[in-house]
Design a protein around this motif. Structure first.
Motif, PDB file in Angstrom:
ATOM      1  N   LEU A 207      34.847  99.047 -59.009  1.00 23.80           N
ATOM      2  CA  LEU A 207      36.130 100.260 -59.784  1.00 23.80           C
ATOM      3  C   LEU A 207      34.992 101.189 -60.027  1.00 23.80           C
ATOM      4  N   VAL A 208      33.568 101.091 -61.106  1.00 17.69           N
ATOM      5  CA  VAL A 208      33.036 101.843 -62.346  1.00 17.69           C
ATOM      6  C   VAL A 208      31.988 101.998 -61.846  1.00 17.69           C
ATOM      7  N   ASN A 209      31.723 101.366 -61.013  1.00 17.41           N
ATOM      8  CA  ASN A 209      29.971 101.487 -60.470  1.00 17.41           C
ATOM      9  C   ASN A 209      29.254 100.498 -61.201  1.00 17.41           C
ATOM     10  N   PHE A 210      29.374  99.645 -62.010  1.00 20.87           N
ATOM     11  CA  PHE A 210      28.875  99.285 -63.351  1.00 20.87           C
ATOM     12  C   PHE A 210      28.531  97.497 -62.726  1.00 20.87           C
ATOM     13  N   SER A 211      26.956  97.443 -63.650  1.00 20.23           N
ATOM     14  CA  SER A 211      26.724  95.802 -63.064  1.00 20.23           C
ATOM     15  C   SER A 211      27.619  95.171 -64.239  1.00 20.23           C
TER      16      SER A 211
END
Length: 297
Positions: A207-211
């Motif tokens: 959803l937040v495009n984080f690893s």
């Protein structure tokens, strides 16, 4: 320095707060001690000292002091001098709701030890007076326990945090630092929409495009609690609501809040409330019944 972990006892299953008044001439109340809860001290009369590893605070009538989670401290008074003061200890997470999320991390000490906020009282008499009045009102509401006192206490705890934020002329609580609420709101909305289902870190990351690793670190630094603890917190809050508003068995409620393993649900509920779900429900309904019939609690 020998440290004592002070046990904090909550007498109300919905209010994770302990409020006590002391009128004492004892030189020392506890010795060096600590507790995970935040602590606020307000002196009504007399003088006392609060020692921390880094500083000594000299308090007199009208003064207030904040101590952060697990901050070691020692209270001292002069021999044969009576001091009248109020101590409030509470779990910040218990007063968490959605409109506080953009600011909650400021009080979680991931950026600043809360004890550093005491300089605001020293430099701003108006803040000190308003904060002191709020603490005294908290104590009065807790002592008198009139109808709706739970709402009053919830409001006054939030008011105390608001006063610190509003009167922070030194920029100690800069809410623009490192807080990307708009991005995390996607995660909050995802959790709320799936409390009955399996919630995964992987989906939150997408959803937040984080690893995976960065998301866990970012979430903890931002909110001051882990993603897992946040999800548990929201599930238990949902369970509280179902216990009080729906005619469901404990097993049905556990299933509906996404914790189908009943023993695990009991364990998590006890971790938060120190009682079983049934005891929690019975205590709330009994108090509601006494309030309706005009009896004191």
């Amino acid at each position: 320095m020998e440290l004592y972990k002070e046990p904090i006892v909550y007498h109300d299953p919905l209010l994770r707060i302990q409020i006590r008044s002391f009128y004492t001439a004892a030189i020392c109340q506890h010795g060096w001690h600590f507790h995970p809860e935040l602590e606020i001290i307000a002196v009504r009369s007399g003088t006392m000292e609060i020692h921390t590893p880094d500083e000594v605070y000299h308090l007199r009538a009208g003064d207030v002091l904040i101590l952060g989670s697990c901050h070691p401290h020692l209270d001292l008074r002069k021999q044969n001098q009576v001091v009248d003061y109020v101590v409030i200890q509470f779990e910040l997470e218990a007063f968490l709701d959605s409109n506080m999320l953009p600011f909650l991390y400021l009080f979680q000490e991931s950026l600043l030890p809360l004890v550093k906020l005491n300089s605001l009282f020293r430099d701003n008499p108006e803040l000190r007076e308003q904060f002191y009045a709020t603490v005294i009102e908290l104590q009065r509401e807790h002592e008198q326990r009139q109808r709706g006192y739970e709402m009053a206490i919830n409001y006054l705890v939030k008011k105390s945090l608001f006063l610190l934020l509003r009167h922070d002329n030194e920029g100690k609580l800069d809410h623009n630092r490192s807080m990307n609420y708009a991005k995390l709101k996607l995660v909050f909305d995802y959790v709320e929409a799936h409390l009955s289902d399996k919630i995964t870190v992987e989906q939150a990351c997408l959803l937040v495009n984080f690893s995976y690793t960065y998301f866990l670190k970012y979430f903890k630094q931002t909110l001051g609690m882990t993603f897992t603890d946040y999800v548990i917190h929201r599930r238990i809050k949902y369970a509280e609501r179902l216990l009080l508003t729906e005619d469901l068995s404990i097993a049905q409620i556990a299933e509906q809040v996404g914790l189908p393993n009943l023993s695990h649900f009991y364990k998590l509920f006890r971790r938060v409330h120190h009682c079983s779900p049934k005891s929690f429900k019975d205590a709330i309904l009994a108090r509601a019944n006494e309030t309706v019939h005009g009896k004191s609690v």
